[in-house]
Write a protein that holds these residues in place. Sequence first.
Motif, PDB file in Angstrom:
ATOM      1  N   GLU A 250       0.569  -1.241   0.097  1.00 46.36           N
ATOM      2  CA  GLU A 250       0.031  -0.021  -0.003  1.00 46.36           C
ATOM      3  C   GLU A 250       0.972   1.330  -0.115  1.00 46.36           C
ATOM      4  O   GLU A 250       0.403   2.288  -0.736  1.00 46.36           O
ATOM      5  CB  GLU A 250      -0.789  -0.090   1.233  1.00 46.36           C
ATOM      6  CG  GLU A 250      -0.121   0.033   2.539  1.00 46.36           C
ATOM      7  CD  GLU A 250       0.164  -1.245   3.021  1.00 46.36           C
ATOM      8  OE1 GLU A 250       0.557  -1.411   4.068  1.00 46.36           O
ATOM      9  OE2 GLU A 250       0.392  -2.416   2.235  1.00 46.36           O
ATOM     10  N   ASN A 251       2.011   1.272   0.487  1.00 42.10           N
ATOM     11  CA  ASN A 251       3.178   2.117   0.495  1.00 42.10           C
ATOM     12  C   ASN A 251       3.919   2.426  -0.784  1.00 42.10           C
ATOM     13  O   ASN A 251       4.280   3.252  -1.267  1.00 42.10           O
ATOM     14  CB  ASN A 251       3.785   2.198   1.893  1.00 42.10           C
ATOM     15  CG  ASN A 251       3.033   2.490   3.051  1.00 42.10           C
ATOM     16  OD1 ASN A 251       2.240   3.284   3.111  1.00 42.10           O
ATOM     17  ND2 ASN A 251       3.373   1.970   4.321  1.00 42.10           N
ATOM     18  N   LEU A 252       4.264   1.051  -1.033  1.00 40.54           N
ATOM     19  CA  LEU A 252       5.122   1.050  -2.306  1.00 40.54           C
ATOM     20  C   LEU A 252       4.685   1.565  -3.525  1.00 40.54           C
ATOM     21  O   LEU A 252       5.254   2.271  -4.289  1.00 40.54           O
ATOM     22  CB  LEU A 252       5.505  -0.590  -2.373  1.00 40.54           C
ATOM     23  CG  LEU A 252       6.815  -0.640  -3.250  1.00 40.54           C
ATOM     24  CD1 LEU A 252       8.129   0.036  -2.610  1.00 40.54           C
ATOM     25  CD2 LEU A 252       6.980  -2.290  -3.354  1.00 40.54           C
ATOM     26  N   ARG A 253       3.271   1.525  -3.649  1.00 34.20           N
ATOM     27  CA  ARG A 253       2.702   2.235  -4.815  1.00 34.20           C
ATOM     28  C   ARG A 253       2.824   3.543  -4.851  1.00 34.20           C
ATOM     29  O   ARG A 253       3.181   4.022  -5.895  1.00 34.20           O
ATOM     30  CB  ARG A 253       1.290   1.685  -4.868  1.00 34.20           C
ATOM     31  CG  ARG A 253       0.821   0.391  -5.188  1.00 34.20           C
ATOM     32  CD  ARG A 253      -0.757   0.130  -5.488  1.00 34.20           C
ATOM     33  NE  ARG A 253      -1.447   0.295  -4.380  1.00 34.20           N
ATOM     34  CZ  ARG A 253      -1.636  -0.714  -3.279  1.00 34.20           C
ATOM     35  NH1 ARG A 253      -1.415  -2.008  -3.869  1.00 34.20           N
ATOM     36  NH2 ARG A 253      -2.429  -0.531  -2.357  1.00 34.20           N
ATOM     37  N   GLU A 254       2.688   4.214  -3.802  1.00 41.30           N
ATOM     38  CA  GLU A 254       2.951   5.845  -3.660  1.00 41.30           C
ATOM     39  C   GLU A 254       4.463   5.888  -3.868  1.00 41.30           C
ATOM     40  O   GLU A 254       4.637   6.999  -4.638  1.00 41.30           O
ATOM     41  CB  GLU A 254       2.454   6.195  -2.467  1.00 41.30           C
ATOM     42  CG  GLU A 254       0.977   6.040  -2.113  1.00 41.30           C
ATOM     43  CD  GLU A 254       0.211   6.844  -3.407  1.00 41.30           C
ATOM     44  OE1 GLU A 254       0.472   8.081  -3.819  1.00 41.30           O
ATOM     45  OE2 GLU A 254      -0.734   6.580  -3.636  1.00 41.30           O
ATOM     46  N   ASN A 255       5.411   5.224  -3.160  1.00 42.85           N
ATOM     47  CA  ASN A 255       6.893   5.567  -3.131  1.00 42.85           C
ATOM     48  C   ASN A 255       7.362   5.377  -4.448  1.00 42.85           C
ATOM     49  O   ASN A 255       8.269   6.105  -5.048  1.00 42.85           O
ATOM     50  CB  ASN A 255       7.552   4.652  -2.298  1.00 42.85           C
ATOM     51  CG  ASN A 255       6.944   5.087  -0.649  1.00 42.85           C
ATOM     52  OD1 ASN A 255       6.559   6.206  -0.600  1.00 42.85           O
ATOM     53  ND2 ASN A 255       7.034   4.366   0.111  1.00 42.85           N
ATOM     54  N   ALA A 256       6.452   4.409  -5.398  1.00 39.16           N
ATOM     55  CA  ALA A 256       7.301   4.284  -6.708  1.00 39.16           C
ATOM     56  C   ALA A 256       7.260   5.425  -7.602  1.00 39.16           C
ATOM     57  O   ALA A 256       8.040   5.681  -8.295  1.00 39.16           O
ATOM     58  CB  ALA A 256       6.327   3.209  -7.421  1.00 39.16           C
ATOM     59  N   LEU A 257       6.357   6.385  -7.433  1.00 31.10           N
ATOM     60  CA  LEU A 257       6.344   7.569  -8.022  1.00 31.10           C
ATOM     61  C   LEU A 257       7.591   8.341  -7.827  1.00 31.10           C
ATOM     62  O   LEU A 257       7.819   9.311  -8.568  1.00 31.10           O
ATOM     63  CB  LEU A 257       4.900   8.272  -7.417  1.00 31.10           C
ATOM     64  CG  LEU A 257       3.735   7.781  -7.850  1.00 31.10           C
ATOM     65  CD1 LEU A 257       2.827   8.497  -7.253  1.00 31.10           C
ATOM     66  CD2 LEU A 257       3.567   7.262  -9.479  1.00 31.10           C
ATOM     67  N   ILE A 258       8.019   8.564  -6.635  1.00 26.86           N
ATOM     68  CA  ILE A 258       9.360   9.042  -6.273  1.00 26.86           C
ATOM     69  C   ILE A 258      10.329   8.526  -6.869  1.00 26.86           C
ATOM     70  O   ILE A 258      11.193   9.278  -7.627  1.00 26.86           O
ATOM     71  CB  ILE A 258       9.467   9.074  -4.928  1.00 26.86           C
ATOM     72  CG1 ILE A 258       8.596   9.480  -3.798  1.00 26.86           C
ATOM     73  CG2 ILE A 258      11.010   9.488  -4.446  1.00 26.86           C
ATOM     74  CD1 ILE A 258       8.487   9.417  -2.399  1.00 26.86           C
TER      75      ILE A 258
END
Length: 338
Positions: free
Chosen positions: A234-242
């Motif tokens: 759930e966090n990795l999906r957002e962090n992938a944008l970074i």
Amino acid sequence: MASPLPAVRRIKLGSQGLEVSAQGLGCMGMSSFYGAPKPEPDMIALIHHAVRSGVTFLDTSDIYGPFTNEVLLGKVELATKFGIRFYEEDRREICGDPAYVRAACEASLKRLGLDCIDLYYQHRIDTRLPIEVTMGELKKLVEEGKIKYIGLSEASASTIRRAHAVHPITAVQLEWSLWTRDVEEDIVPTCRELGIGIVAYSPLGRGFFSYGPDMVNQLSDQDFRKTVPRFQPENLRENALIFERVQAMAKNKGCTPSQLALAWVHHQGSDVCPIPGTTKIENLNQNIGALAVELTPDEIAELESFTTADAVKGNRYGSLMPTWKTSETPPLSSWKGE
């Protein structure tokens, strides 16, 4: 033909006289925490290559292995740690008791085959007793010539101040990378006020800025990163944008994402020494290449805009791991002695 590696410059780490390579080598992953221990001959070859390349500041701990990582390392500018004690086989506790401090130092010296440790860190802070008590024993070890310089790891600003009042602290080790920047508010300014060097561990986000989000699929079941909140789906999906934004900027700069992220740490100041870990010579060479990546103030600002506190999802550790945020110790006046 591969490009020649840039020269690894030397820096003064802190104001007590320690000089190290501007980039170090974190050795934890060679022996533990990131899956099974790596083949010893390969790791010895990696260490020799690092030293020949000018990376002579090697970071280890008695808990890495446990104990086996120290056996790997030779006579370079060596930093090791104490403070996490094993009991009942695989159970651990944080300990800063003077008798334990001395016993841990003696054991590390024996495993390392040294008469003196260059930089000896308290790996985590024992919050059951005043920091002054632990520092008192470390000061004795300096006076006896068994360690040259004292360091702290994951210590709060107030803990650093209290420790430094007992004996000068040469370096504070802290997690600092593009996506771990909370130390910039209080801890980094405190170190600079007191003339303490800063050693940045996990400067590549535990491999995230080297391999991106796909790295999680390659981790073994024994790799502790599988439990880290930032790597949960759930966090990795957002962090992938970074990572995507860093990757795009790195392409424009003609370097790799890991070199760009590591160069950002180098640009934080001449008192900062990052210690990226690796078990592969090609990755070590790539990390050294980051020393040649120059960033303008605008580029630094752009990178930092990707990694604001609200952009990075998930904590850097699970809730049970002690860090600088939980490192306060009782006042010395409360100490009744042994």
